[in-house]
Write an enzyme that holds these catalytic residues in place. Sequence first.
Site, PDB file in Angstrom:
ATOM      1  N   ALA A  62      50.864  35.927  39.540  1.00 27.57           N
ATOM      2  CA  ALA A  62      52.043  35.129  39.193  1.00 27.57           C
ATOM      3  C   ALA A  62      52.577  34.468  40.452  1.00 27.57           C
ATOM      4  CB  ALA A  62      53.101  36.038  38.574  1.00 27.57           C
ATOM      5  N   GLY A 101      48.621  39.200  38.378  1.00 20.07           N
ATOM      6  CA  GLY A 101      48.418  38.419  37.159  1.00 20.07           C
ATOM      7  C   GLY A 101      47.029  37.797  37.105  1.00 20.07           C
ATOM      8  N   GLU A 104      44.942  40.351  35.762  1.00 24.58           N
ATOM      9  CA  GLU A 104      45.337  40.525  34.354  1.00 24.58           C
ATOM     10  C   GLU A 104      44.719  39.438  33.473  1.00 24.58           C
ATOM     11  OE1 GLU A 104      49.521  40.909  35.539  1.00 24.58           O
ATOM     12  OE2 GLU A 104      49.612  42.704  34.291  1.00 24.58           O
ATOM     13  N   GLU A 125      51.152  44.477  42.607  1.00 26.20           N
ATOM     14  CA  GLU A 125      52.555  44.239  42.245  1.00 26.20           C
ATOM     15  C   GLU A 125      53.501  45.265  42.852  1.00 26.20           C
ATOM     16  OE1 GLU A 125      50.017  43.817  40.227  1.00 26.20           O
ATOM     17  OE2 GLU A 125      50.367  42.160  38.815  1.00 26.20           O
TER      18      GLU A 125
HETATM   19  C1  3H9 Z   1      52.286  39.220  39.485  1.00 24.43           C
HETATM   20  O1  3H9 Z   1      51.174  38.766  39.362  1.00 24.43           O
HETATM   21  C2  3H9 Z   1      53.132  39.683  38.336  1.00 24.43           C
HETATM   22  C3  3H9 Z   1      52.372  39.852  37.042  1.00 24.43           C
HETATM   23  O2  3H9 Z   1      51.799  41.129  36.963  1.00 24.43           O
HETATM   24  C4  3H9 Z   1      53.307  39.756  35.851  1.00 24.43           C
HETATM   25  C5  3H9 Z   1      54.048  38.495  35.670  1.00 24.43           C
HETATM   26  C6  3H9 Z   1      54.862  38.442  34.379  1.00 24.43           C
HETATM   27  N1  3H9 Z   1      52.709  33.509  44.634  1.00 24.43           N
HETATM   28  O3  3H9 Z   1      49.194  35.437  52.585  1.00 24.43           O
HETATM   29  P1  3H9 Z   1      48.659  34.098  52.938  1.00 24.43           P
HETATM   30  C7  3H9 Z   1      50.927  31.852  49.173  1.00 24.43           C
HETATM   31  S1  3H9 Z   1      53.030  39.322  40.998  1.00 24.43           S
HETATM   32  C8  3H9 Z   1      53.124  32.489  45.403  1.00 24.43           C
HETATM   33  O4  3H9 Z   1      49.232  33.411  54.112  1.00 24.43           O
HETATM   34  P2  3H9 Z   1      46.075  35.329  53.212  1.00 24.43           P
HETATM   35  C9  3H9 Z   1      51.542  32.363  50.458  1.00 24.43           C
HETATM   36  O5  3H9 Z   1      52.945  32.359  50.391  1.00 24.43           O
HETATM   37  C10 3H9 Z   1      51.882  38.660  42.144  1.00 24.43           C
HETATM   38  N2  3H9 Z   1      52.565  32.171  46.600  1.00 24.43           N
HETATM   39  O6  3H9 Z   1      47.072  34.107  53.066  1.00 24.43           O
HETATM   40  C11 3H9 Z   1      51.002  31.361  51.459  1.00 24.43           C
HETATM   41  O7  3H9 Z   1      51.765  30.194  51.368  1.00 24.43           O
HETATM   42  P3  3H9 Z   1      52.094  29.291  52.659  1.00 24.43           P
HETATM   43  C12 3H9 Z   1      50.831  39.642  42.474  1.00 24.43           C
HETATM   44  C13 3H9 Z   1      51.557  32.941  47.030  1.00 24.43           C
HETATM   45  O8  3H9 Z   1      44.730  34.786  53.079  1.00 24.43           O
HETATM   46  C14 3H9 Z   1      49.608  31.065  50.928  1.00 24.43           C
HETATM   47  O9  3H9 Z   1      49.631  31.445  49.544  1.00 24.43           O
HETATM   48  N3  3H9 Z   1      50.044  39.124  43.580  1.00 24.43           N
HETATM   49  C15 3H9 Z   1      51.091  34.030  46.286  1.00 24.43           C
HETATM   50  O10 3H9 Z   1      46.424  36.126  54.402  1.00 24.43           O
HETATM   51  C16 3H9 Z   1      48.501  31.825  51.619  1.00 24.43           C
HETATM   52  O11 3H9 Z   1      48.839  33.205  51.628  1.00 24.43           O
HETATM   53  C17 3H9 Z   1      50.338  39.434  44.842  1.00 24.43           C
HETATM   54  O12 3H9 Z   1      51.238  40.199  45.136  1.00 24.43           O
HETATM   55  C18 3H9 Z   1      51.702  34.304  45.036  1.00 24.43           C
HETATM   56  N4  3H9 Z   1      51.286  35.316  44.236  1.00 24.43           N
HETATM   57  O13 3H9 Z   1      46.368  36.279  51.958  1.00 24.43           O
HETATM   58  C19 3H9 Z   1      49.462  38.790  45.881  1.00 24.43           C
HETATM   59  N5  3H9 Z   1      50.089  34.614  46.974  1.00 24.43           N
HETATM   60  O14 3H9 Z   1      50.750  28.859  53.143  1.00 24.43           O
HETATM   61  C20 3H9 Z   1      50.292  38.339  47.049  1.00 24.43           C
HETATM   62  C21 3H9 Z   1      49.936  33.904  48.096  1.00 24.43           C
HETATM   63  O15 3H9 Z   1      52.958  28.221  52.116  1.00 24.43           O
HETATM   64  N6  3H9 Z   1      49.507  37.593  48.013  1.00 24.43           N
HETATM   65  N7  3H9 Z   1      50.814  32.881  48.139  1.00 24.43           N
HETATM   66  O16 3H9 Z   1      52.799  30.226  53.607  1.00 24.43           O
HETATM   67  C22 3H9 Z   1      48.746  38.194  48.951  1.00 24.43           C
HETATM   68  O17 3H9 Z   1      48.587  39.391  49.009  1.00 24.43           O
HETATM   69  C23 3H9 Z   1      48.108  37.286  49.970  1.00 24.43           C
HETATM   70  O18 3H9 Z   1      48.857  36.103  50.033  1.00 24.43           O
HETATM   71  C24 3H9 Z   1      46.638  36.917  49.650  1.00 24.43           C
HETATM   72  C25 3H9 Z   1      46.140  35.853  50.652  1.00 24.43           C
HETATM   73  C26 3H9 Z   1      45.792  38.185  49.777  1.00 24.43           C
HETATM   74  C27 3H9 Z   1      46.525  36.335  48.273  1.00 24.43           C
END
Ligand code: 3H9
Length: 697
Positions: A62, A101, A104, A125
């Site tokens: 998400a 998500g 999911e 999450e």
């Molecule tokens: C969810 O899914 C809820 C559902 O179960 C239910 C819903 C009803 N959203 O970290 P990076 C951006 S909750 C928005 O620098 P990396 C991040 O801000 C979600 N933005 O790179 C950055 O932006 P910017 C569950 C996101 O390679 C850019 O992407 N998922 C999201 O070191 C690059 O990210 C998580 O908790 C997001 N979900 O790491 C995953 N994810 O360039 C959270 C990333 O403008 N994310 N961005 O600064 C991560 O763990 C790491 O970002 C990831 C990449 C491993 C994906």
Amino acid sequence: MAKVDVEALGDVVVVRLSNPPVNALAHGVRTGLQAAVRAANANPAIKAIVVTGQGRAFSAGADIAEFAAGLKQPGLPEVIDELEASAKPVVAAVNGLALGGGLEVALGCHYRVIDRSVAQLGLPEVKIGILPGAGGTQRLPRLIGVEAALDMIVSGNFINAAAAEKNGLADRVAEGNVVEAAVAYARELVAAGKGARPLSAKRIEPSSIPSDLFDKGLATLGKHPSGPMAAKHCIAAVEAAVGSDYRSGVAREAALFAELAASPYAKALQYAFFAERKAADIPDIGKDVRPRAVETIGVVGAGTMGVGISLAFLQAGFPVTVVEMKPEALERGLGRIRETIASNVKRGRMAQDKADKLLSGLTGSLDFNDLRNADFIVEAVFEKMSVKQDVFRKLDAVAKKGAVLASNTSTLDVDQIAAVTGRPEDVLGTHFFSPANIMRLLEVVRGAKTAKDTLATAMAVAKRINKVGVVAGVCFGFIGNRMVEAYLEEVQAMLLEGATPAEIDGALEAWGLAMGPNAMMDLAGIDVGYLIRREHPLSEERRRLYRVTDKISELGRHGQKTGAGYYTYDGRTRIPDHAIVAMFEEEARAQKINRRTLAPEEIVERCLLRLANEGAQLLDEGIALRASDIDTIYLTGYGFPAWRGGPMWQIENAIGLEETAAKVRAYETKYGPRWKLAPLIEKCARERGSLATAGKG
Ligand code: 3H9
């Protein structure tokens, strides 16, 4: 723009989630996916659907940025339910990250083909204070078993394709092009007459799991990094999947999700997620400023910090040359580097061939000339200006043109260090935190003459060695340690007023800090602060407050390394020591302080307010670019719990700035000038402004 791309390959339609950089499931992606599934089902020529992602991710979940404003309809759970309800088989082609998500969505598909080399799957999450709220807590246990699902959901850890193959998440693992493999698989399924296979239709029999599984899970949670709620709710949601139909399980999941989403802990953790990423953004350094190429590293000094710094670079794959002055010191340092890597292998954290490769990049030398090829040199010698300046003169003589010269000073003036070189534009501070191979924070200190590309290089290097770089200006202690000074000063005051070291540490650790201040000083060495206080002019107030601690240091009780400090030690176990309390009692009598019992709430409040008040001052002075940088420093370098957001987040969001100003003023009335309210807090409180927009960043 957030959307999906649809491509018909004969009788199979490929639906690509497309929202760079990580295909977060923003509104446009949800509506696009929903429309594509509906269209495919309405088209008789289409026999199967493949869902995949654009670029390096399937989907990272998400869109976290959307949570604050509330998710627009259709929500992700409905979209995934509709995907799963497709009459035609749906195959996920997991081409990279499938998180939250994103996973999911893959679980809503009927089959999963997973890329062998790059896929990472997880439900992280919990790390942002919520739980998988789009059916993940119900579908994952139905697919891989309750115990394995519980582990993934409560830890938030990722698994790779090999693990997914083993636990049943993957139906197939693809060696080459995963989309082609998924399309081929979809055709095989159609040919074999295999159709939709919704996970939600499965039932988990209670008899299939140990009866005490959830109680045990709760009992072993301990201090979870997500704070007091999220992990427990994750367990409750998975428990709801057992013995019940999908609809009632998912209703429980939704209720628990809503409770978490509204919690201050989730808000703090999500703030921390973005704060950490924002720190890389430096206002006057745009994309046109290119970091210099860095391939080889030099480290000067093979003491505790030099060893940790060398390890941090080696583990990220850089070749490192370590220079020391004395052969014994060099051998000792190199030995500790080798031992740490060997122990990583022994504990199964690193493969032997990787360890061999890393160590082949390690060179020790007694000659500064051996640093002539290094692109990035970190000085980590004794914390004394004359010693550091001497090293920088030598580096200036040997380092190649364009090499970055970085000092690991924790307090000293980087400009004075730069001034002894003929190239102050190449000099900055890189303040690592001990143990430097483990702690994630790197304070990057920008000197008055540091060139933009020097700074950009240090920030890029921080990322490459898996650290969070945060920029600080030059002042005594920079951001983190200057705030610690204020905090520790208040701890001294409370020790005199009647709190014991164990009461202070206990109060702060119960509140969430990884380690209380007295235990922290014992670990860092009480002699370190003692020596710094002797080198710098002190106010009468500070001298008075630190009198007992100075005596403790003079007694040779330097902390853990001498087996005694504020506590006595049995190995690493702290044992409260009456002799120390007696020293504070005696000094309190001499200073005519009436000792009393301090409540844990007062201890926490005074520590927090002193930290944040100093933080606001740093923001006002431009030493810190933004309040969120200060919080990031505390979360990644000082064991402040991420679910509390950080000191600046706390005063703005948990206490409120007006209330903060009132409290600080009251303490000032009681305790005098050390509690002077930071003008920035005063201004924000008066004008109902926000610290979040107060800095230069
Ligand atoms: C969810 O899914 C809820 C559902 O179960 C239910 C819903 C009803 N959203 O970290 P990076 C951006 S909750 C928005 O620098 P990396 C991040 O801000 C979600 N933005 O790179 C950055 O932006 P910017 C569950 C996101 O390679 C850019 O992407 N998922 C999201 O070191 C690059 O990210 C998580 O908790 C997001 N979900 O790491 C995953 N994810 O360039 C959270 C990333 O403008 N994310 N961005 O600064 C991560 O763990 C790491 O970002 C990831 C990449 C491993 C994906």
